[in-house]
Enzyme design. Structure first.
Site, short mmCIF file in Angstrom:
data_model
loop_
_atom_site.label_atom_id
_atom_site.label_comp_id
_atom_site.label_asym_id
_atom_site.label_seq_id
_atom_site.Cartn_x
_atom_site.Cartn_y
_atom_site.Cartn_z
N HIS A 137 2.35 3.70 6.63
CA HIS A 137 1.43 2.56 6.60
C HIS A 137 0.59 2.61 5.33
O HIS A 137 0.23 3.69 4.84
CB HIS A 137 0.52 2.59 7.82
CG HIS A 137 -0.10 1.25 8.11
ND1 HIS A 137 -1.15 0.74 7.36
CD2 HIS A 137 0.19 0.30 9.03
CE1 HIS A 137 -1.48 -0.45 7.83
NE2 HIS A 137 -0.68 -0.74 8.84
N HIS A 138 0.30 1.44 4.79
CA HIS A 138 -0.49 1.36 3.56
C HIS A 138 -1.90 1.92 3.76
O HIS A 138 -2.57 2.33 2.80
CB HIS A 138 -0.57 -0.09 3.08
CG HIS A 138 -0.58 -0.23 1.59
ND1 HIS A 138 -1.18 0.70 0.76
CD2 HIS A 138 -0.07 -1.18 0.77
CE1 HIS A 138 -1.04 0.31 -0.51
NE2 HIS A 138 -0.36 -0.81 -0.52
N ALA A 139 -2.38 1.97 5.01
CA ALA A 139 -3.68 2.56 5.28
C ALA A 139 -3.67 4.06 5.02
O ALA A 139 -4.73 4.68 4.84
CB ALA A 139 -4.11 2.28 6.72
N ASN A 304 -5.65 5.70 -0.44
CA ASN A 304 -5.47 4.67 -1.46
C ASN A 304 -6.53 4.84 -2.54
O ASN A 304 -7.73 4.89 -2.25
CB ASN A 304 -5.60 3.28 -0.83
CG ASN A 304 -4.41 2.91 0.01
OD1 ASN A 304 -3.43 2.35 -0.47
ND2 ASN A 304 -4.47 3.23 1.30
#
Length: 470
Positions: A137-139, A304
């Protein structure tokens, strides 16, 4: 002690929540030579390597009304077999079948009741090959962090990437020593004035960048079939070119590798618009370009660390060299205007606000129609040398971007050894020609490579260098 998500990490969850058709996972696919190992062997070897990352056994704990940021906690019911899975391609196991399987896997959302990752063993590829697809997941990770997760499954330790070499140059291991404080009060005042001026310049630059981003977001892009609602099905395609050719283009014309990639993207989308019967306009392809702000010593951290820039790619220009030079100029303006600093400052500033304020704001904005940005192009520097997994050579690495927020196509670029690989993910209904889009980017780079070679020959022969209308 539980670790809370940053405002940026949590933002990807909120963007996903805004549209039930969206899966904000990113992926990487390693295509390997040789027969597929026994699955129990893969589970033991790959599973152990996956578990070396703390996030692999942690699950998100959220709080009612977003009163507090979600936090990572250990999953008491963790089962590796839920995360390392297998799939088989129908004969003949060609790229068409592989790309369809990648799209199918990536379109499904990750279960937030479990750790936010999967590793798929894909069997049945042609030429006696198999593949590993890592989906996170991008999280949990940005492009560079996800690339590092994928290379973490390889046999090689201490893999050198293009990012690490660039990062080492930008972030020296040894910081310069601080000056010895003066005992003279006059020096204190002079130093304070210099510091204030420095901070003021940074703030002004960031403010200018923020203004540029805001103005761009308030201007809708020209209407085209590349913007609009997103369904729940995906298409995927990929193409690869020689990294040496890309470097030669950049060197010959005095631009960056990223400029070359963006110019080729403009080439392909221009052709696609014409193919679809739509006239390319100057405002047809406003593009979001993520910019990494990750330090060299933070490559293994799963989170990120990105800022952003926005640029209009010149799909209205027919001449490939004019497109390349225009991309270079516009990206230079975006960099000098402080857009990257503005993005970083915004992320930092939101971290100082109460989490409910930022969470509710992101949720509200995510539900508003987004008509200004058409696509995202992210460039991830990958491993510099060829890798192996369980003794099998990794012959290809394919990046998989997400799509969301009205972007009906997304492009990820990954450099691996001597290849420059493009991965495109698109909405199933909006991108029936996604293979043509990928091939168009490849052709755009090939066209620039031919011009670079002819330009080099012209210089050696003392002839004038002419542009081409491609």
């Amino acid at each position: 002690m539980a670790e809370h998500l940053t405002t940026l990490d949590a933002g990807f969850l909120q963007i996903e929540d805004a549209d039930h058709h969206v899966s904000l996972a990113i992926g990487g696919v390693a295509v390997l030579a040789g027969p597929t190992p026994e699955f129990d062997e893969v589970l033991e070897t790959i599973g152990a390597r996956c578990l070396s990352n703390p996030r692999s056994t942690q699950v998100l704990r959220t709080h009612p009304l977003d009163l507090t940021a979600p936090e990572w906690v250990d999953d008491p019911d963790f089962d590796l077999a839920r995360h390392v899975r297998r799939a088989a391609l129908p004969a003949p196991g060609d790229d068409v079948a592989l790309f369809a399987e990648i799209a199918t896997i990536m379109e499904r959302r990750l279960d937030r009741e479990r750790p936010l990752w999967e590793c798929w063993v894909i069997e049945g590829l042609a030429q006696n090959r198999w593949a590993l697809l890592v989906k996170v997941h991008h999280a949990l990770a940005d492009g560079i962090a996800a690339s590092n997760l994928l290379t973490g499954l390889c046999d090689d330790t201490g893999v050198t990437t293009f990012a690490s070499s660039i990062g080492a140059a930008r972030h020296p291991a040894r910081r310069p020593s601080l000056p010895v404080p003066s005992l003279n009060p006059v020096d204190w005042i002079n130093e304070s004035v210099r510091w204030t001026r420095s901070v003021g310049k940074v703030a002004l630059r960031a403010a200018g960048g923020a203004a540029g981003i805001t103005v761009s977001l308030l201007r809708p892009a020209a209407r085209s079939s590349f913007t609009g609602p997103i369904g729940d099905l995906r298409r995927y395609s990929s193409a690869a070119v020689s990294l040496h050719d890309v470097e030669e283009i950049a060197h010959t014309f005095g631009v960056t590798i990223n400029d070359v990639a963006l110019a080729a993207v403009a080439d392909s989308y221009r052709t696609a618009l014409l193919r679809r019967g739509q006239q390319p306009r100057a405002d047809s392809l406003r593009t979001l370009v993520p910019v990494s702000v990750r330090a060299a010593d933070a490559g293994d951290t799963s989170d990120n660390r990105v800022s952003l820039m926005l640029s209009l790619l010149p799909v209205d220009l027919a001449d490939p060299l004019a497109r390349l030079r225009t991309v270079h100029t516009r990206m230079g303006v975006a960099k000098s205007s402080g857009q990257r600093q503005a993005g970083s400052l915004l992320v930092w500033a939101t971290s100082l606000l109460p989490f409910p304020v930022t969470a509710w704001t992101v949720r509200l904005l995510s539900r508003l129609p987004q008509r200004s940005v058409v696509t995202v192009v992210t460039n991830v520097p990958g491993p510099r040398t060829q890798l192996t997994v369980m003794g099998r050579t990794v012959v290809r690495l394919l990046p998989v971007p997400p799509i969301a927020a009205g972007f009906r196509t997304g492009i990820a670029i990954l450099s691996y050894a001597d290849e420059f690989t493009l991965g495109l993910l698109g909405d199933f209904d909006a991108a029936p020609d996604i293979d043509e889009l990928a091939a168009g980017i490849q052709r755009g780079i090939d066209r620039l490579a031919r011009l670079a070679k002819s330009s080099g020959r012209a210089r050696r022969n003392g002839s004038p260098v002419l542009s081409s209308n491609g």
